[in-house]
Design an enzyme around this catalytic site. Structure first.
Site, PDB file in Angstrom:
ATOM      1  CG  HIS A   1      58.211  24.213  38.895  1.00 22.89           C
ATOM      2  ND1 HIS A   1      57.054  23.751  38.333  1.00 22.89           N
ATOM      3  CD2 HIS A   1      58.471  23.401  39.952  1.00 22.89           C
ATOM      4  CE1 HIS A   1      56.619  22.703  39.009  1.00 22.89           C
ATOM      5  NE2 HIS A   1      57.462  22.464  40.011  1.00 22.89           N
TER       6      HIS A   1
ATOM      7  CD  GLU B   1      57.845  28.804  39.478  1.00 22.92           C
ATOM      8  OE1 GLU B   1      58.231  28.658  38.290  1.00 22.92           O
ATOM      9  OE2 GLU B   1      56.778  28.330  39.905  1.00 22.92           O
TER      10      GLU B   1
HETATM   11  O1  0X9 Z   1      52.026  26.366  39.806  1.00 22.20           O
HETATM   12  C1  0X9 Z   1      53.034  25.686  40.027  1.00 22.20           C
HETATM   13  O2  0X9 Z   1      52.997  24.472  40.160  1.00 22.20           O
HETATM   14  C2  0X9 Z   1      54.373  26.379  40.162  1.00 22.20           C
HETATM   15  N1  0X9 Z   1      54.479  27.453  39.222  1.00 22.20           N
HETATM   16  S1  0X9 Z   1      54.620  27.132  37.627  1.00 22.20           S
HETATM   17  O3  0X9 Z   1      54.532  28.360  36.908  1.00 22.20           O
HETATM   18  N2  0X9 Z   1      56.066  26.557  37.349  1.00 22.20           N
HETATM   19  O4  0X9 Z   1      53.653  26.189  37.270  1.00 22.20           O
HETATM   20  C3  0X9 Z   1      54.515  26.937  41.537  1.00 22.20           C
HETATM   21  C4  0X9 Z   1      54.285  25.975  42.639  1.00 22.20           C
HETATM   22  C5  0X9 Z   1      54.847  26.496  43.929  1.00 22.20           C
HETATM   23  N3  0X9 Z   1      54.035  26.990  44.903  1.00 22.20           N
HETATM   24  C6  0X9 Z   1      53.102  27.979  44.984  1.00 22.20           C
HETATM   25  N4  0X9 Z   1      52.650  28.627  43.999  1.00 22.20           N
HETATM   26  N5  0X9 Z   1      52.659  28.262  46.139  1.00 22.20           N
HETATM   27 ZN    ZN Z   2      56.131  24.590  36.845  1.00 22.54          ZN
END
Ligand code: 0X9
Ligand code: ZN
Length: 795
Positions: free
Chosen positions: A333, A407
């Site tokens: 991501h 990320e």
């Molecule tokens: O929110 C998401 O799905 C991910 N971030 S994004 O900015 N690329 O959308 C992170 C997912 C990973 N896990 C956690 N936040 N715990």
């Molecule tokens: Zn994402």
């Protein structure tokens, strides 16, 4: 953090439709003819049509009639035509002959344009086989990514193959094949590809995170390209297979190219005017929690009507389920520069966190080493935010596959609109990270330590460590192939010794005693019968990837009291005026200001300001004044081999003054005396309200001289009105801790000629005692070390 739109929408591209592109201008034929609805398709001439013998001619019509004649004879190759304007035409040999007879003014620019087309095709093929890194100087639409993958497969037919996991749902009317590329070393009878464990990477679940498909493609490209020249890549690809799907959300990705650059979700029609499900909230493991996903269709983290409601996540799920060799997974991501291990749905880590605990810092370090970019590693929920229904929670929680979210860049300046000149650096640093993970999956064994790793390491004491090696990747233990490597943290090369094998997976490592207070670095290695090795930590001895432990001095108790018996403490002192809550030796009863237990283990009793809990928190606490607990006189003079600065006092204490109606009004002085209590010096004034047993240690000589009549006292008090004060003391010790003088070979308290004689005798006899440098052999280096220590003497 990354859900908000960081900046206004930027138009980054121009649509080609409606633009005049001269058919023979350079670049117009540059891409194969992709005819998808993806807005990235570019015009071209089908290469199946031959232009052999056709000429490119520039002619200028003088009349409308001449212009119409020209139009009838050939295909216009200019953007604009008209009377009096020089216009380029593609003419067959017959038309060219006819043109000559008309008398229309013209020049032949090229007599056979097939030679031009051939040269261009050759150039495209040449570039494809070089697969110019320049491709990664910009972002590419879906069709071009697919073409690039196909070129990789064509270039490396023995190492790369393409696979597809099915088609996307077609929410905008077009379904796309969800494609991936499998990358591994060539299949051989000795090393069949079907035996190799796999790593699965997917990118671009979130449409706008363009750096993620670019990075996934870059990783595939570089692994393939480096196989021939980079021994590390070759060793890795010969033992694992990478499965890489650069675009997990093709419909969303296409939409970000054609319509809305910052679109995140897929393109589901939610039936209420809103579009899209967040695919990374749609996986079934802990799906549907309101902490970390939304039930609202319009929300950016809308989780969908049910777990795996979306075609895209179904395709990925079914592919992973059908691939039992997958051991590790990364979901790429952007942005934030984070390496996130489970869990995402909750705060905290899974019961078996060992792979993540070992890998997180090593992946982080490998990424850092490339471009000095800091990526933060840790569990997703606590490191970033809670997110339920994510892909890596499912791969680990449901399938036992080690799963991460990475990320990518950046840390929050350009955000999703990462400038394309960062594609290659982002790719390079993440290639380094996935190499480390790949090598972990590839190694023949994993390690565990039934007794843990040494927590304390007293000087000069050899450590025996039990090491269990279990199969990780076709590993058969070589019984003589276990070694432990160690060195002082101050430097030098690692020395190693063989670990003793018990025949059933367990080794015993012995690390000899170390120089006093010199931290030690160490790691383990086990070889397989086919000549591979596994290490713990896996990247050892790369700096930052070895185990490290401080060693402590030799310790000797001068007085130790766990308060289980009466060791002569004074619980009431003249002048004490507290009316309740006076010091007593007892078993604490729990309330808001008191612990349920004493500190010692085993043990039940502590010194406490009345152990009774009472009906309310203010019952039996200290009231109306002071109560003093005083130690007996302790002989704290340094024992043989220790100096005055090596004497310490330590105790566990409890203090609570934050309950009741007037919290925080009191403190508890702790004092030390070297003259049997005639005068006192402050050790500390306790005013922190941890409501927990806390161990404190002080060097006595920082306060008073350690004499034969040392005392310590705890002055607990309630000076204000209405405040609740409780205090306790347990596990009180006075001890010596230091580094015995090494020149005092016979341990008689001095360093003199007799030490020299004794060493010389032991050395001549090759006695283990003469192994002065602790390297397990008695040799000339021990002699040199002893002479150096003897020269230094003892104080
Ligand atoms: O929110 C998401 O799905 C991910 N971030 S994004 O900015 N690329 O959308 C992170 C997912 C990973 N896990 C956690 N936040 N715990
Ligand atoms: Zn994402």
């Amino acid at each position: 953090m990354t859900l908000s739109r960081p900046r206004a929408f930027r138009s980054l591209f121009v649509l080609l439709a409606g633009t005049c592109i001269p058919v023979l201008a350079s670049g117009a034929l540059g891409a194969p003819d992709n005819t998808g609805a993806d807005g990235g398709a570019r015009q071209g001439i089908p290469t199946s049509v031959s232009y052999e013998g056709f000429a490119l001619v520039r002619a200028t019509a003088r009349t409308l009639r001449e212009q119409m004649t020209l139009d009838a004879m050939g295909q216009m190759a200019s953007c604009r035509g008209g009377v009096g304007v020089p216009v380029d035409y593609i003419l067959s040999p017959q038309s060219l002959a006819a043109l000559r007879m008309t008398g229309i003014p013209h020049t032949v620019l090229n007599a056979n344009i097939e030679t031009l087309l051939r040269a261009e095709r050759d150039e495209i093929a040449r570039r494809a086989s070089q697969r110019d890194l320049a491709w990664f100087n910009n972002y590419h639409p879906l069709a071009e990514i697919e073409t690039y993958l196909a070129q990789l497969v064509a270039t490396y037919p023995t190492m790369a193959s393409s696979f597809n996991v099915g088609t996307s749902p077609g929410n905008d009317g077009v379904q796309y094949t969800m494609r991936g590329i499998a990358v591994s070393g060539p299949d051989t009878p000795q090393n069949p590809r079907a035996n190799r464990p796999q790593l699965f990477f997917n990118a671009c679940q979130h449409a706008r995170e363009w750096i993620s498909p670019a990075t996934a493609t870059f990783i595939a490209d570089q692994l393939l390209e480096k196989y021939a020249t980079d021994a590390r890549v070759r060793a890795l690809l010969d033992h694992v297979e990478f499965l890489i799907i650069p675009v997990s959300n093709p419909e969303g990705y296409v939409y970000t190219w054609t319509s809305e650059r910052l679109w995140r979700k897929n393109r589901r029609n939610n039936g209420d005017g809103s579009r899209g499900v967040d695919l990374n909230r749609n996986w079934s493991y802990q799906w549907g929690l309101n902490s970390g996903s939304s039930p609202s269709t319009g929300n950016e983290t809308y989780r969908g009507p049910s777990a795996f409601s979306e075609g895209e996540t179904q395709r990925l799920r079914d592919f992973i389920t059908a691939s039992p060799r997958i051991r590790a997974h990364i979901d790429f991501h952007s942005y934030g520069q984070l390496i996130l291990s489970p869990w995402s749905y909750a705060l905290g880590v899974p019961p078996d966190n060992s792979a993540f605990a070992e890998m997180n810092p090593q992946i982080r370090q490998a990424i850092l080493n490339v471009n000095l970019k800091q990526y933060t590693a840790g569990p997703g929920g606590s490191t970033l935010y809670l997110a339920s229904g994510t892909a890596p929670d499912w791969t680990f929680g449901q399938r036992g596959i080690w799963g991460w979210t990475i990320e990518l860049r950046d840390a929050g300046v350009e955000g999703f609109i990462l400038p394309p000149d960062q594609i290659i650096p982002t790719g390079r640093e993440n290639l380094a990270g996935v190499m480390v993970l790949g090598e972990y999956v590839a190694q023949p064994f994993r390690f565990s330590f039934p007794d843990g790793l040494p927590a304390a390491w007293p000087t000069a004491t050899a450590q025996n460590i039990r090491v269990v090696a279990s199969n990780n990747n076709n590993g058969e233990i070589s019984p003589t192939g276990g070694r432990v490597y160690y060195r002082p943290a101050s430097g030098g090369t690692f020395v190693s010794s063989v670990m003793v094998y018990d025949g059933s997976g367990q080794f015993t490592a012995t690390i000899p005693g170390q120089a006093c207070l010199e931290p030690i670095q160490y790691y383990f290695e086990v070889a397989s019968t086919d000549g591979r090795v596994a290490r713990y930590p896996s990247q050892a001895p790369v700096p930052g990837s070895v185990l490290s432990r401080a060693t402590s001095g030799t310790e000797q108790n001068l007085f130790a009291d766990d308060f289980e018996t009466d060791r002569g403490w004074t619980y009431a002192t003249a002048g004490d005026n507290a009316t309740t809550g006076r010091w007593v030796r007892c078993d604490p009863e729990q309330n808001a200001a008191q612990p349920a237990d004493d500190f010692s283990n085993p043990g039940t009793l502590a010194a406490f300001t009345d152990c009774r809990a009472g009906g309310s928190v203010g019952d039996f606490d200290i009231d109306n004044g002071t109560t003093t607990l005083t130690s007996p006189a302790i002989n704290a003079t340094p024992p043989e081999g220790f100096t005055a600065s090596e004497i310490y006092v330590s105790y566990a204490r409890w203090y609570s003054n934050d309950q009741g109606s007037a919290p925080g009004q009191d403190t508890m002085p702790v004092e030390i005396s070297s003259n049997n209590g005639a005068t006192w010096t402050a050790l500390e004034t306790v005013n922190e309200n941890l409501n927990a047993w806390t161990v404190k240690t002080f060097r006595v000589s920082d306060f008073v001289t350690p004499t034969a009549t040392l005392r310590v006292r705890f002055v607990a008090r309630d000076l204000g009105s209405g405040s609740v004060v409780e205090a306790g003391v347990d596990d009180f010790r006075v001890f010596a801790n230091g580094c015995p003088c090494r020149a005092d070979f016979n341990n008689d308290g001095t360093s003199d000629f007799f030490d020299y004689l004794d060493f010389a005798a032991a050395f001549a006899a090759e006695d283990a005692a003469a192994d002065f440098n602790g390297d397990s052999v008695v040799d000339f280096f021990d002699y040199l070390d002893f002479v150096a220590a003897f020269d230094e003497g003892c104080e």
